[in-house]
Design a protein around this motif. Structure first.
Motif, mmCIF file in Angstrom:
data_model
loop_
_atom_site.group_PDB
_atom_site.id
_atom_site.type_symbol
_atom_site.label_atom_id
_atom_site.label_comp_id
_atom_site.label_asym_id
_atom_site.label_seq_id
_atom_site.Cartn_x
_atom_site.Cartn_y
_atom_site.Cartn_z
ATOM 1 N N ARG A 1 -47.480 -30.203 10.422
ATOM 2 C CA ARG A 1 -46.663 -29.006 10.152
ATOM 3 C C ARG A 1 -45.454 -28.969 11.085
ATOM 4 O O ARG A 1 -44.331 -28.653 10.677
ATOM 5 C CB ARG A 1 -47.525 -27.747 10.306
ATOM 6 C CG ARG A 1 -48.326 -27.466 9.037
ATOM 7 C CD ARG A 1 -49.704 -26.930 9.316
ATOM 8 N NE ARG A 1 -49.707 -25.547 9.780
ATOM 9 C CZ ARG A 1 -50.810 -24.869 10.097
ATOM 10 N NH1 ARG A 1 -51.999 -25.457 9.993
ATOM 11 N NH2 ARG A 1 -50.743 -23.626 10.495
ATOM 12 N N ASP B 1 -47.558 -25.493 0.186
ATOM 13 C CA ASP B 1 -46.965 -24.163 -0.032
ATOM 14 C C ASP B 1 -45.610 -24.051 0.658
ATOM 15 O O ASP B 1 -44.664 -23.461 0.120
ATOM 16 C CB ASP B 1 -47.904 -23.064 0.491
ATOM 17 C CG ASP B 1 -49.122 -22.893 -0.409
ATOM 18 O OD1 ASP B 1 -49.074 -23.420 -1.547
ATOM 19 O OD2 ASP B 1 -50.116 -22.279 0.028
ATOM 20 N N THR B 2 -45.539 -24.614 1.873
ATOM 21 C CA THR B 2 -44.282 -24.569 2.632
ATOM 22 C C THR B 2 -43.178 -25.326 1.895
ATOM 23 O O THR B 2 -42.051 -24.835 1.747
ATOM 24 C CB THR B 2 -44.474 -25.196 4.039
ATOM 25 O OG1 THR B 2 -45.546 -24.528 4.684
ATOM 26 C CG2 THR B 2 -43.219 -25.079 4.879
ATOM 27 N N THR C 1 -52.850 -27.633 1.994
ATOM 28 C CA THR C 1 -52.430 -26.502 1.171
ATOM 29 C C THR C 1 -51.245 -25.793 1.833
ATOM 30 O O THR C 1 -50.268 -25.434 1.162
ATOM 31 C CB THR C 1 -53.611 -25.504 1.005
ATOM 32 O OG1 THR C 1 -54.710 -26.230 0.491
ATOM 33 C CG2 THR C 1 -53.263 -24.368 0.083
ATOM 34 N N HIS C 2 -51.332 -25.618 3.148
ATOM 35 C CA HIS C 2 -50.255 -24.943 3.879
ATOM 36 C C HIS C 2 -48.946 -25.719 3.751
ATOM 37 O O HIS C 2 -47.882 -25.144 3.501
ATOM 38 C CB HIS C 2 -50.653 -24.800 5.349
ATOM 39 C CG HIS C 2 -49.809 -23.805 6.079
ATOM 40 N ND1 HIS C 2 -48.488 -24.042 6.391
ATOM 41 C CD2 HIS C 2 -50.094 -22.561 6.541
ATOM 42 C CE1 HIS C 2 -48.006 -22.999 7.027
ATOM 43 N NE2 HIS C 2 -48.952 -22.073 7.129
ATOM 44 N N ILE D 1 -44.233 -22.456 9.538
ATOM 45 C CA ILE D 1 -45.397 -23.371 9.558
ATOM 46 C C ILE D 1 -46.650 -22.698 10.127
ATOM 47 O O ILE D 1 -47.693 -23.328 10.279
ATOM 48 C CB ILE D 1 -45.081 -24.667 10.351
ATOM 49 C CG1 ILE D 1 -44.716 -24.360 11.811
ATOM 50 C CG2 ILE D 1 -43.984 -25.461 9.663
ATOM 51 C CD1 ILE D 1 -44.625 -25.586 12.697
ATOM 52 N N GLY D 2 -46.501 -21.422 10.486
ATOM 53 C CA GLY D 2 -47.660 -20.652 10.943
ATOM 54 C C GLY D 2 -48.173 -21.061 12.307
ATOM 55 O O GLY D 2 -49.379 -21.005 12.577
ATOM 56 N N GLN E 1 -57.085 -27.498 4.270
ATOM 57 C CA GLN E 1 -56.383 -26.252 4.606
ATOM 58 C C GLN E 1 -54.931 -26.529 5.014
ATOM 59 O O GLN E 1 -54.002 -25.866 4.549
ATOM 60 C CB GLN E 1 -57.131 -25.568 5.746
ATOM 61 C CG GLN E 1 -56.727 -24.120 5.936
ATOM 62 C CD GLN E 1 -57.396 -23.531 7.177
ATOM 63 O OE1 GLN E 1 -58.303 -24.115 7.749
ATOM 64 N NE2 GLN E 1 -56.936 -22.366 7.593
ATOM 65 N N SER E 2 -54.753 -27.521 5.864
ATOM 66 C CA SER E 2 -53.400 -27.874 6.301
ATOM 67 C C SER E 2 -52.588 -28.420 5.141
ATOM 68 O O SER E 2 -51.394 -28.167 5.026
ATOM 69 C CB SER E 2 -53.460 -28.920 7.413
ATOM 70 O OG SER E 2 -53.899 -28.327 8.601
#
Lengths: 406, 308
Positions: free
Chosen positions: B138, B171-172, B167-168, B118-119, B164-165
């Motif tokens: 996340r 993607d995850t 998209t993250h 989750i970065g 941005q979150s």
């Protein structure tokens, strides 16, 4: 074993809540300090502090009892209270009293022994200076008690001796009574002055002690209300639903929550006991085991009561309102606010149906000198209360959950 | 597999005879507006409460009969943030890992991996309360995948977060799905579902109104684009359908200040359409042509927008 982690999580959570720590730990210590200092005089008995006084005795007694009273009782047994001086003449005694060289004067008549032996009244003169009223009473009471006790004892011994004569004196009793004082004569007169509301072998509980126990049991109830309130709050949040989708069963969830509450309440009680000991030098009694037993038993019953109340009310808001109100009522009825000593005896008995009242009374007993054996019964009642509360709560919650699956 | 799932709350039927199945490794989208019954369906699938009737089976295990066994196979990402705000991201993940039965080195490794995924490794020690909405979301996802569930159920996981979150997160989820995790993803954002899912079920008023692959659903509206005319004020355009004889009545929808027309060749009819509505007295404020998508499908089926 996931329920342990749930309990630990609750502890960590609370440990980081500064407001909760302030309420649960510092507030009780602060209140104990304020109330203990404010009500300090209320608990201190007006104990008669009698300064050592000078007693002059003119002994005209032709028998042995006058001397026995003077030498054995006043000189030996009351040596810490009175300094005894034998004086030959009444005039000299009066002179010394006028000059305040003596506080009390005692004149024993010639017939002192005879009167006692015959069971008749004896005219003993006690003269005191105005400032020695209490001391005068002591001398009067001691002399009076001596006369009465010796009269009974000597008559009894005389009768036994006569009976022995008639039977050939097989036990070898003496014909004349020996000048022996039976028992411990010094205890009798001072009982009158030192009479207290507690048992003779118990110590009186001071104000700091009382409020340390009183506030301790009250704040522990508040802690339980906070803990159960937090539990209900969590139930209204998404984390609760997520917990229910994990490996944790509903029973384990309840167990974990109860454990967290027990840990928390135990720590709070320990802090209150140690805090008051260190800060206010509160003496929690001779029996550490007794205090620990009563403390743990009370924690258990209070948590049980809290969980039961929590199971009956559905929202955190309604529980917190009812919980705080209930805590105040229980605290007032249980003696945390107004001392139990001012309660009528029957009321003191009735309120022991509340765990906090029973715990407070038992804590006070331990503080007064009770040992663990003396409080086991009360501790068992508290534990039994806790078990009953928890069983009722579990039944209620299980029923509720079964309904949702019906 | 979900069959004939129904849930009644007193007199309200929140979910009505819902039936669908998800294959292993598939990403299935559950699409519908707020109040469509998606969350109620998800809560029954995760065993939070039982259905009034119907069957739920996860990997062959009956959720109603043996909920804990079936829940072992599931990771749930709830719509709300289900985290302890006063605990750090790492503490939260450790706690949830323990709730799923993980311990020791395995737990530590899984927490590290989840944070990496989750970065948020750099923010692991920070309390969740200090995180942005997107970061919390996340961590919310990470808590659900620690025990490597076979099925990941996500209930609107991107509500109220920054692009941005989002998209993250998308993607995850895609990465997890590619790695073999089965996903049920509910949302009222059709573009998310289109991006992630192969098959989709569309819910409205507690029931399924359409189900199939994205292309199948597009075909159900004849693969037609949408022509959207916006007006500066409300107009009476009742005569417009009459003026457009080549377009079926059911392909024309009139709302307060909007006219929607479905057509395979929007460019060919656009000019005529604008002329007709202008003649009818309307002042056209904007014109938009939207390619066929799930939003179009939903609008065509219900006459309402997904976000209504």
């Amino acid at each position: 074993m996931s329920f342990w982690w749930l309990a630990l999580k609750d502890m960590i959570h609370l440990g980081r809540d500064k407001k909760a720590i302030l309420t649960l730990v510092f507030m009780p210590i602060l209140l104990i300090g304020i109330l203990g200092a404010a009500f300090g005089n209320m608990f201190q008995e007006e104990e008669a502090h009698i300064q050592k006084f000078k007693l002059g005795i003119v002994n005209h007694d032709e028998g042995e009892l006058g001397e026995l009273l003077e030498k054995e009782l006043f000189e030996k047994n009351l040596a810490t209270t009175a300094e005894v001086e034998s004086i030959e003449h009444d005039v000299e005694l009066l002179r010394q009293l006028e000059e305040k060289q003596l506080s009390i004067g005692l004149i024993l008549p010639e017939t002192f022994s005879e009167s006692i032996l015959l069971g008749e009244e004896s005219s003993v003169n006690i003269i005191s200076i105005p400032e020695a009223e209490i001391q005068s009473s002591i001398v009067e009471i001691v002399t009076q008690q001596f006369s009465e006790t010796m009269g009974v004892e000597l008559t009894g011994m005389k009768l036994v001796a006569e009976a022995g004569d008639r039977a050939g004196n097989p036990a070898g009793f003496e014909k004349h009574p020996a000048p022996v004082i039976l028992g411990n004569p010094t205890e009798l007169p001072f009982d009158v002055l030192k009479e207290t509301t507690i048992e003779p072998d118990q110590k009186q509980v001071g104000s700091f002690q009382y409020y340390a126990a009183g506030m301790g049991v009250m704040f522990l109830l508040m802690t339980v209300v906070n803990g159960v309130g937090a539990m209900l709050e969590e139930k209204e949040q998404e984390v609760y639903r997520r917990i229910l989708t994990t490996n944790l069963t509903y029973s384990q969830y309840l167990l974990g929550k109860l454990l967290g509450l027990l840990f928390l309440a135990t720590i709070q009680l320990a802090i209150i006991i140690l805090g008051t000991k260190v800060l206010f030098d509160v003496h929690w009694g001779e029996s550490i085991a007794g205090i620990v037993l009563v403390g743990l038993a009370y924690v258990f019953s209070a948590c049980g009561l809290g969980v039961l109340c929590g199971s009956l009310l559905k929202t955190e808001k309604s529980f917190s309102t009812a919980g705080m109100l209930g805590t105040q009522i229980l605290a007032a009825a249980g003696g945390s606010m107004v001392p139990l000593y001012v309660f009528p005896e029957w009321l003191k008995e009735v309120v022991t149906i509340f765990p906090n009242a029973l715990a407070l009374q038992t804590f006070l007993n331990v503080m007064s000198g009770d040992h663990i054996q003396a409080v086991v019964y009360e501790a068992l009642i508290l534990i039994l209360m806790g078990i009953i509360f928890l069983v009722m709560a579990f039944m209620r919650l299980s029923l509720e959950r079964r309904k949702s699956y019906a | 597999m979900v069959k004939d799932l129904t849930k009644k709350f007193k007199n309200i039927e929140a979910v009505k005879n819902v039936t669908f199945s998800v294959e292993k490794g598939e990403a299935y989208g559950l699409l519908g507006p707020n109040g469509a019954g998606k969350t109620t369906t998800i809560q029954m699938i995760t065993g939070l409460f039982p259905p009034s009737s119907g069957q739920i089976s996860i990997g062959g295990i009956d959720m109603i009969q043996t909920p804990k066994k079936a829940q072992d196979l599931i990771g749930i990402v709830p719509q709300e943030i289900a985290l302890y705000q006063n605990m750090s991201a790492r503490e939260n993940l450790k706690f949830w890992g323990r709730m799923y039965g993980l311990s020791g080195q395995l737990l530590k490794n899984r927490v590290d991996e989840a944070l990496e995924l989750i970065g948020l490794t750099a923010r692991a020690k920070d309390k969740v309360v200090t995180f942005s909405g997107g970061m919390k979301r996340r961590v919310n996802i990470a808590a659900a995948i620690l025990h490597r569930p076979d099925l990941l159920i996500m209930d609107e996981p991107t509500v109220g977060i920054d692009p941005q979150s989002r998209t993250h997160i998308l993607d995850t989820v895609r990465r997890l799905n590619v790695e073999g995790m089965t996903v049920i993803y509910t949302s009222h954002y059709m573009e998310e579902v289109e991006y992630l899912c192969e098959r989709i079920g569309i819910m409205d008023h507690g029931q399924f109104i359409a189900q199939g692959t994205i292309s199948e659903l597009r075909e159900s509206i004849g693969d037609r684009s949408r022509i959207l005319l916006s007006f500066s004020q409300e107009h009476n355009l009742q005569q417009v359908p009459v003026l457009l004889p080549n377009i079926d009545d059911k392909d024309i929808q009139l709302e307060e200040k909007k006219l929607t027309v479905f057509h395979k060749k929007p460019q060919e009819v656009l000019s005529e359409l604008v002329q007709q509505v202008t003649k009818a007295g309307a002042q056209v404020k904007a014109v938009e042509i939207i390619e066929p998508n799930l939003e179009s499908v939903f609008l065509h089926l219900t006459g309402r927008s997904l976000r209504d």
